[in-house]
Scaffold this active site. Structure first.
Site, mmCIF file in Angstrom:
data_model
loop_
_atom_site.group_PDB
_atom_site.id
_atom_site.type_symbol
_atom_site.label_atom_id
_atom_site.label_comp_id
_atom_site.label_asym_id
_atom_site.label_seq_id
_atom_site.Cartn_x
_atom_site.Cartn_y
_atom_site.Cartn_z
ATOM 1 N N HIS A 9 54.613 29.223 44.378
ATOM 2 C CA HIS A 9 53.268 29.063 43.796
ATOM 3 C C HIS A 9 53.107 29.858 42.504
ATOM 4 O O HIS A 9 53.684 30.930 42.336
ATOM 5 C CB HIS A 9 52.174 29.385 44.814
ATOM 6 C CG HIS A 9 52.111 30.804 45.312
ATOM 7 N ND1 HIS A 9 51.389 31.773 44.667
ATOM 8 C CD2 HIS A 9 52.648 31.411 46.402
ATOM 9 C CE1 HIS A 9 51.481 32.911 45.342
ATOM 10 N NE2 HIS A 9 52.251 32.729 46.395
ATOM 11 N N GLU A 11 47.590 28.814 45.811
ATOM 12 C CA GLU A 11 48.078 29.152 47.152
ATOM 13 C C GLU A 11 47.224 30.271 47.726
ATOM 14 O O GLU A 11 46.830 30.254 48.884
ATOM 15 C CB GLU A 11 49.549 29.585 47.070
ATOM 16 C CG GLU A 11 50.266 29.642 48.424
ATOM 17 C CD GLU A 11 50.183 30.994 49.114
ATOM 18 O OE1 GLU A 11 50.573 31.084 50.288
ATOM 19 O OE2 GLU A 11 49.715 31.974 48.498
ATOM 20 N N GLU A 12 46.924 31.238 46.878
ATOM 21 C CA GLU A 12 46.184 32.423 47.324
ATOM 22 C C GLU A 12 44.705 32.106 47.575
ATOM 23 O O GLU A 12 43.986 32.932 48.120
ATOM 24 C CB GLU A 12 46.304 33.543 46.280
ATOM 25 C CG GLU A 12 47.740 33.904 45.893
ATOM 26 C CD GLU A 12 48.462 34.707 46.967
ATOM 27 O OE1 GLU A 12 47.901 34.862 48.065
ATOM 28 O OE2 GLU A 12 49.587 35.162 46.702
ATOM 29 N N ASP A 18 50.085 30.889 41.180
ATOM 30 C CA ASP A 18 48.924 31.789 41.063
ATOM 31 C C ASP A 18 49.210 33.152 41.685
ATOM 32 O O ASP A 18 50.124 33.314 42.497
ATOM 33 C CB ASP A 18 47.682 31.162 41.710
ATOM 34 C CG ASP A 18 47.845 30.910 43.204
ATOM 35 O OD1 ASP A 18 48.920 30.451 43.615
ATOM 36 O OD2 ASP A 18 46.891 31.200 43.960
ATOM 37 N N HIS A 32 50.049 41.917 47.405
ATOM 38 C CA HIS A 32 48.576 41.968 47.451
ATOM 39 C C HIS A 32 48.069 43.410 47.363
ATOM 40 O O HIS A 32 46.982 43.720 47.830
ATOM 41 C CB HIS A 32 48.012 41.272 48.706
ATOM 42 C CG HIS A 32 48.286 39.803 48.729
ATOM 43 N ND1 HIS A 32 47.567 38.902 49.469
ATOM 44 C CD2 HIS A 32 49.213 39.066 48.075
ATOM 45 C CE1 HIS A 32 48.041 37.672 49.291
ATOM 46 N NE2 HIS A 32 49.055 37.761 48.454
ATOM 47 N N ASP A 66 58.649 32.288 49.190
ATOM 48 C CA ASP A 66 57.392 33.034 49.123
ATOM 49 C C ASP A 66 57.275 34.029 50.280
ATOM 50 O O ASP A 66 56.300 34.000 51.027
ATOM 51 C CB ASP A 66 56.220 32.025 49.146
ATOM 52 C CG ASP A 66 54.886 32.689 48.868
ATOM 53 O OD1 ASP A 66 54.876 33.830 48.369
ATOM 54 O OD2 ASP A 66 53.853 32.066 49.146
HETATM 55 ZN ZN LIG Z 1 52.670 34.173 47.927
#
Ligand SMILES: [Zn+2]
Length: 382
Positions: A77, A140-141, A79, A353, A164
């Site tokens: 992804h 995705e997030e 983003d 994150h 991922d």
């Molecule tokens: Zn991810």
């Protein structure tokens, strides 16, 4: 075989292009150039219009030279999460981290960069392989919504990998299903000083409901969380409304529903305890629930073609591979739901994150070697 400097430089370049969810346009344009320079047929779908973003998913078709080899999907992804603007990547030896103000965005630029490098090697060295479908998703997030909008009938591959996840040597084949809930607890407003007895505090009702709930780790397959709570207007008003935003995940459908209903029920029981008679009228606190399926569970069998392929590649590289269940959802959940067989291979990203996110470049290079070996083996199978 991996061109380590090229891979490292591309990763750093991609990290420096801001791409929060719904704002992936600049990175998509960069990747479109990259894919076209490799001779792929590239298009950007209409997912951006559907989710209110500035670009759609990028899809690239590579034509392989190995006749009869099955097509393979490689996906990552584009983003990143907040805080993720103006990222300053810092390199300490082989460790890539940030200046502490933002995430690194190795989630998932590491996956994106690995796919680009592997395809470059395939082209440069004329490595025989089957057709490859590359999908770089948006959002995705933001709840896997780019993948949810993807029209998989335009893909040739029915199996492949999402890149991922974190430590090298892990292949995630099982992931939970998730529900997303919004509970609105309604009370009755009143002046907090003059006549609090004429009000029902929605905050108090919500608190009593929450106190009854099982939350956090429910069992080895199930987790639950209240992530956001909002309500009240002023210190001198008995609050008439509180909103709770919650999530439940489980590898087991029945447990997922049971926990979801449990949380609703706790709030409803608390609401039922708050009844008021005012001028002959009866008031009771109440709960409105919006329950949505966030994503479905992923369950790729250990004897599936993709798991066997990754195992064989790991063996050739003398990497010990573990297939695992994760507590998280990713685009692979959505792609499996859409009928593909897709597992999630690790790239080396760590502490994602958070502003402490980091990545060991040696892990990145090894992941790229793995993907290259997978592409080669797939090209040799027919
Ligand atoms: Zn991810």
């Amino acid at each position: 075989m991996i061109n380590q400097d090229r891979l490292k430089n591309l990763l750093i370049q991609l990290i420096k292009i801001d791409s929060l969810s719904r704002k992936e346009r600049n990175v998509a344009l960069r990747l479109q150039r990259e894919m076209e320079s490799l001779g792929a047929e590239v298009w950007i779908d209409d997912a951006g219009d559907k989710v209110g973003g500035d670009t759609g998913n990028l899809i690239a078709h590579f034509h392989g030279t190995a006749r009869g080899a099955p097509p393979l999907l490689l996906s990552a992804h584009m983003d990143t999460v907040v805080p993720g603007e103006g990222i300053v990547p810092v390199l300490d030896g082989d460790i890539l981290h940030t200046d502490g103000r933002t995430v690194l965005g190795g989630d998932d630029k590491s996956g994106v960069a690995i796919i680009c490098e592997v395809l470059r090697l395939v082209k440069e060295n004329q490595i025989p392989c089957g057709d490859i479908d590359v999908v770089f998703t948006i959002c995705e997030e933001a709840g896997l919504i780019g993948a949810k909008c993807l029209d998989v009938s335009r893909l040739r591959a029915s199996t492949g990998l999402v890149l991922d996840s974190d430590s090298v040597g892990f292949l995630f084949t099982k992931a939970p299903a998730a529900n997303r809930m919004e509970f609105r607890v309604r009370g009755l407003e009143a002046h907090a000083g003059a006549c609090p007895e004429k009000g029902i505090s929605a905050i108090k009702v919500a608190a009593e409901g929450i106190a009854r709930m099982r939350l956090g780790r429910i069992d080895d397959e199930t987790t639950a969380n209240i992530g956001v709570i909002e309500g009240g207007m002023a210190v001198n008003i008995v609050p008439n409304s509180v909103v709770l935003r919650c999530g439940v995940r489980s590898h087991n459908e029945e447990k997922l529903e049971r926990q979801t209903q449990h949380m609703l029920q706790c709030l409803e029981e608390a609401a039922a305890d708050h009844v008021l008679e005012l001028d002959g009228k009866r008031f009771q606190a109440s709960v409105e629930a919006q329950i949505e399926r966030d994503y479905d569970r992923m369950h790729v069998p250990d004897d599936s073609a993709i798991v066997r392929l990754v195992r064989a590649a790991a063996k050739n590289l003398r990497v010990e591979l573990k297939t695992l269940a994760t507590g998280l959802g990713c685009d692979a959940n959505v792609l499996n739901r859409k009928g593909l067989e897709v597992a999630n291979l690790s790239t080396g990203m760590r502490e994602i994150h958070t502003v402490n996110e980091w990545l060991d470049l040696k892990d990145l290079y090894l992941s790229a070697e793995m993907v290259l070996e997978i592409v080669k083996l797939n090209g040799a199978s027919h």
